[in-house]
Write a protein that holds these residues in place. Structure first.
Motif, PDB file in Angstrom:
ATOM      1  N   PRO A  69       0.819  -1.223   0.000  1.00 20.67           N
ATOM      2  CA  PRO A  69       0.000   0.000   0.000  1.00 20.67           C
ATOM      3  C   PRO A  69       0.849   1.267   0.000  1.00 20.67           C
ATOM      4  O   PRO A  69       0.412   2.291  -0.506  1.00 20.67           O
ATOM      5  CB  PRO A  69      -0.791  -0.114   1.316  1.00 20.67           C
ATOM      6  N   ASP A  70       2.051   1.189   0.574  1.00 16.21           N
ATOM      7  CA  ASP A  70       2.951   2.347   0.620  1.00 16.21           C
ATOM      8  C   ASP A  70       4.235   2.009  -0.129  1.00 16.21           C
ATOM      9  O   ASP A  70       5.223   1.572   0.470  1.00 16.21           O
ATOM     10  CB  ASP A  70       3.283   2.728   2.069  1.00 16.21           C
ATOM     11  N   PRO A  71       4.251   2.180  -1.461  1.00 16.26           N
ATOM     12  CA  PRO A  71       5.439   1.833  -2.232  1.00 16.26           C
ATOM     13  C   PRO A  71       6.587   2.800  -1.972  1.00 16.26           C
ATOM     14  O   PRO A  71       6.412   3.828  -1.317  1.00 16.26           O
ATOM     15  CB  PRO A  71       4.961   1.935  -3.691  1.00 16.26           C
ATOM     16  N   LEU A  72       7.761   2.483  -2.494  1.00 16.57           N
ATOM     17  CA  LEU A  72       8.902   3.373  -2.356  1.00 16.57           C
ATOM     18  C   LEU A  72       8.576   4.729  -2.964  1.00 16.57           C
ATOM     19  O   LEU A  72       7.972   4.815  -4.039  1.00 16.57           O
ATOM     20  CB  LEU A  72      10.126   2.766  -3.061  1.00 16.57           C
ATOM     21  N   ILE A  73       8.993   5.779  -2.283  1.00 12.91           N
ATOM     22  CA  ILE A  73       8.616   7.121  -2.737  1.00 12.91           C
ATOM     23  C   ILE A  73       9.830   7.984  -3.065  1.00 12.91           C
ATOM     24  O   ILE A  73       9.672   9.167  -3.378  1.00 12.91           O
ATOM     25  CB  ILE A  73       7.757   7.835  -1.679  1.00 12.91           C
ATOM     26  N   ASP A  74      11.041   7.439  -3.002  1.00 17.62           N
ATOM     27  CA  ASP A  74      12.206   8.241  -3.347  1.00 17.62           C
ATOM     28  C   ASP A  74      13.318   7.360  -3.907  1.00 17.62           C
ATOM     29  O   ASP A  74      13.294   6.139  -3.783  1.00 17.62           O
ATOM     30  CB  ASP A  74      12.720   9.035  -2.140  1.00 17.62           C
ATOM     31  N   ASN A  75      14.261   8.012  -4.564  1.00 20.62           N
ATOM     32  CA  ASN A  75      15.446   7.350  -5.099  1.00 20.62           C
ATOM     33  C   ASN A  75      16.633   7.708  -4.202  1.00 20.62           C
ATOM     34  O   ASN A  75      16.919   8.889  -4.003  1.00 20.62           O
ATOM     35  CB  ASN A  75      15.719   7.803  -6.538  1.00 20.62           C
ATOM     36  N   GLN A  76      17.296   6.694  -3.682  1.00 17.69           N
ATOM     37  CA  GLN A  76      18.374   6.919  -2.727  1.00 17.69           C
ATOM     38  C   GLN A  76      19.729   6.623  -3.369  1.00 17.69           C
ATOM     39  O   GLN A  76      19.887   5.625  -4.079  1.00 17.69           O
ATOM     40  CB  GLN A  76      18.164   6.037  -1.494  1.00 17.69           C
ATOM     41  N   LYS A  77      20.678   7.500  -3.095  1.00 18.75           N
ATOM     42  CA  LYS A  77      22.038   7.328  -3.619  1.00 18.75           C
ATOM     43  C   LYS A  77      23.059   7.534  -2.505  1.00 18.75           C
ATOM     44  O   LYS A  77      22.826   8.298  -1.563  1.00 18.75           O
ATOM     45  CB  LYS A  77      22.310   8.318  -4.761  1.00 18.75           C
ATOM     46  N   ILE A  78      24.183   6.839  -2.655  1.00 19.78           N
ATOM     47  CA  ILE A  78      25.286   6.965  -1.706  1.00 19.78           C
ATOM     48  C   ILE A  78      26.477   7.592  -2.425  1.00 19.78           C
ATOM     49  O   ILE A  78      26.857   7.133  -3.514  1.00 19.78           O
ATOM     50  CB  ILE A  78      25.688   5.599  -1.127  1.00 19.78           C
ATOM     51  N   TYR A  79      27.042   8.626  -1.817  1.00 18.64           N
ATOM     52  CA  TYR A  79      28.234   9.285  -2.356  1.00 18.64           C
ATOM     53  C   TYR A  79      29.372   9.134  -1.347  1.00 18.64           C
ATOM     54  O   TYR A  79      29.143   9.062  -0.137  1.00 18.64           O
ATOM     55  CB  TYR A  79      27.980  10.774  -2.603  1.00 18.64           C
ATOM     56  N   VAL A  80      30.592   9.090  -1.859  1.00 18.26           N
ATOM     57  CA  VAL A  80      31.757   9.015  -0.985  1.00 18.26           C
ATOM     58  C   VAL A  80      32.791  10.045  -1.423  1.00 18.26           C
ATOM     59  O   VAL A  80      32.954  10.322  -2.619  1.00 18.26           O
ATOM     60  CB  VAL A  80      32.377   7.594  -0.995  1.00 18.26           C
ATOM     61  N   GLN A  81      33.451  10.642  -0.460  1.00 17.68           N
ATOM     62  CA  GLN A  81      34.541  11.581  -0.712  1.00 17.68           C
ATOM     63  C   GLN A  81      35.790  11.018  -0.059  1.00 17.68           C
ATOM     64  O   GLN A  81      35.743  10.593   1.105  1.00 17.68           O
ATOM     65  CB  GLN A  81      34.193  12.959  -0.148  1.00 17.68           C
ATOM     66  N   ILE A  82      36.889  11.004  -0.794  1.00 21.79           N
ATOM     67  CA  ILE A  82      38.099  10.324  -0.334  1.00 21.79           C
ATOM     68  C   ILE A  82      39.218  11.328  -0.106  1.00 21.79           C
ATOM     69  O   ILE A  82      39.503  12.176  -0.949  1.00 21.79           O
ATOM     70  CB  ILE A  82      38.566   9.270  -1.364  1.00 21.79           C
ATOM     71  N   LYS A  83      39.849  11.215   1.057  1.00 21.64           N
ATOM     72  CA  LYS A  83      41.019  12.037   1.380  1.00 21.64           C
ATOM     73  C   LYS A  83      42.251  11.136   1.277  1.00 21.64           C
ATOM     74  O   LYS A  83      42.365  10.139   1.987  1.00 21.64           O
ATOM     75  CB  LYS A  83      40.903  12.630   2.778  1.00 21.64           C
ATOM     76  N   GLN A  84      43.147  11.492   0.360  1.00 22.20           N
ATOM     77  CA  GLN A  84      44.335  10.685   0.124  1.00 22.20           C
ATOM     78  C   GLN A  84      45.404  10.913   1.188  1.00 22.20           C
ATOM     79  O   GLN A  84      45.455  11.963   1.832  1.00 22.20           O
ATOM     80  CB  GLN A  84      44.935  11.019  -1.243  1.00 22.20           C
ATOM     81  N   LYS A  85      46.263   9.917   1.367  1.00 23.49           N
ATOM     82  CA  LYS A  85      47.416  10.075   2.256  1.00 23.49           C
ATOM     83  C   LYS A  85      48.449  10.985   1.594  1.00 23.49           C
ATOM     84  O   LYS A  85      48.388  11.263   0.402  1.00 23.49           O
ATOM     85  CB  LYS A  85      48.036   8.710   2.566  1.00 23.49           C
ATOM     86  N   GLU A  92      43.264  14.206  -5.585  1.00 16.38           N
ATOM     87  CA  GLU A  92      42.870  13.334  -6.698  1.00 16.38           C
ATOM     88  C   GLU A  92      41.402  12.933  -6.630  1.00 16.38           C
ATOM     89  O   GLU A  92      40.739  12.804  -7.647  1.00 16.38           O
ATOM     90  CB  GLU A  92      43.745  12.070  -6.705  1.00 16.38           C
ATOM     91  N   PHE A  93      40.874  12.740  -5.418  1.00 16.58           N
ATOM     92  CA  PHE A  93      39.482  12.339  -5.271  1.00 16.58           C
ATOM     93  C   PHE A  93      38.744  13.285  -4.323  1.00 16.58           C
ATOM     94  O   PHE A  93      38.055  12.870  -3.416  1.00 16.58           O
ATOM     95  CB  PHE A  93      39.386  10.903  -4.738  1.00 16.58           C
ATOM     96  N   GLU A  94      38.904  14.564  -4.533  1.00 20.31           N
ATOM     97  CA  GLU A  94      38.288  15.522  -3.635  1.00 20.31           C
ATOM     98  C   GLU A  94      36.786  15.666  -3.875  1.00 20.31           C
ATOM     99  O   GLU A  94      36.035  15.994  -2.971  1.00 20.31           O
ATOM    100  CB  GLU A  94      38.965  16.885  -3.767  1.00 20.31           C
ATOM    101  N   ASP A  95      36.316  15.432  -5.106  1.00 26.78           N
ATOM    102  CA  ASP A  95      34.901  15.592  -5.415  1.00 26.78           C
ATOM    103  C   ASP A  95      34.106  14.405  -4.897  1.00 26.78           C
ATOM    104  O   ASP A  95      34.646  13.319  -4.639  1.00 26.78           O
ATOM    105  CB  ASP A  95      34.703  15.725  -6.926  1.00 26.78           C
ATOM    106  N   TRP A  96      32.808  14.614  -4.770  1.00 26.55           N
ATOM    107  CA  TRP A  96      31.921  13.524  -4.361  1.00 26.55           C
ATOM    108  C   TRP A  96      31.823  12.509  -5.489  1.00 26.55           C
ATOM    109  O   TRP A  96      31.652  12.870  -6.651  1.00 26.55           O
ATOM    110  CB  TRP A  96      30.533  14.061  -4.035  1.00 26.55           C
ATOM    111  N   ILE A  97      31.905  11.233  -5.120  1.00 21.72           N
ATOM    112  CA  ILE A  97      31.846  10.149  -6.101  1.00 21.72           C
ATOM    113  C   ILE A  97      30.549   9.373  -5.888  1.00 21.72           C
ATOM    114  O   ILE A  97      30.286   8.876  -4.787  1.00 21.72           O
ATOM    115  CB  ILE A  97      33.050   9.199  -5.957  1.00 21.72           C
TER     116      ILE A  97
END
Length: 228
Positions: A69-85, A92-97
């Motif tokens: 009766p209550d279907p999914l109502i949104d699209n979910q995404k996961i983003y990761v931001q990486i800080k290099q050593k 190199e990976f400062e933007d959201w991926i």
């Protein structure tokens, strides 16, 4: 001789009857468990949830949202931001991926793919973070109950479920970060839940979709296997 044949026939009929009764009872129990697992939440289904979930999810996972009766109502995404050593290339990976869209595209290419289970796992983590352990019944109880002790207990359990989901999301994102680079130092994760354009607004030009975003703090990369 005639008596022996008659006894054999009786035993065969008794065995067939017993098998039919057993299968009939098994079928009733099976459907009863399925109804409890996928039907609307109620005090009985919540109480036996760990048993019904174990039965229905032992062999394969099921998702009945499209029929609910209550279907999914949104699209979910996961983003990761990486800080290099320091030894890696700075920035190199400062933007959201976006680590959800590639899996969605891979899953769409084939019906039988391991990416389907991975995608369901990540969607489940995001859903658990947003909803906690709250079912419709639990949410209704929290909103209407006058028992502050019960309300606090339910809210604490929900927050505990969100914390567990957040920990698992970091582990998942760490695995993807190690897939992208062999030398990550820290990561942080962002979840986005976007409501699709409603059918009633289909003719509205420049419709702005509603998006809820949660950005977590920077954290050391978990010791997990790289994503493959």
């Amino acid at each position: 001789m005639m008596k022996d044949n008659r006894e054999v026939k009786v035993k065969c009929l008794y065995g067939k009857f017993s098998l039919i009764v057993f299968l009939f009872v098994l079928l009733i129990v099976h459907y009863f468990v399925i109804v409890l697992d996928v039907g609307p939440s109620n005090p009985i289904s919540i109480k036996v949830n760990k048993y019904t979930s174990f039965y229905t999810k032992t062999i394969f996972a099921q998702n009945w949202h499209l029929f609910a009766p209550d279907p999914l109502i949104d699209n979910q995404k996961i983003y990761v931001q990486i800080k290099q050593k320091q030894s890696s290339k700075p920035g190199e990976f400062e933007d959201w991926i976006d680590i959800s869209t590639p899996l969605i595209k891979m899953n769409d290419k084939s019906v039988f793919t391991p990416y389907n289970r991975i995608l369901r796992y990540s969607d489940g983590l995001a859903g658990s973070f947003y909803s906690g352990s709250n079912t419709d019944l639990v949410t209704d109880v929290i909103e209407k109950t006058k028992d502050e002790s019960l309300k606090k207990n339910l809210l604490d359990k929900s927050e505990e479920s969100r914390t567990e989901a957040k920990t698992a999301i970091y582990r998942y994102a760490s695995s993807y970060a190690l897939y992208l680079t062999t030398d990550p130092e820290e990561i942080r994760v962002k979840l986005e839940a976007t409501r699709p354009q409603p059918f009633s607004e289909r003719n509205t030009k420049n419709y702005v979709k509603k998006t809820e975003s949660n950005t977590f703090e920077w954290k050391k990369v978990d010791k997990v296997l790289p994503f493959r």
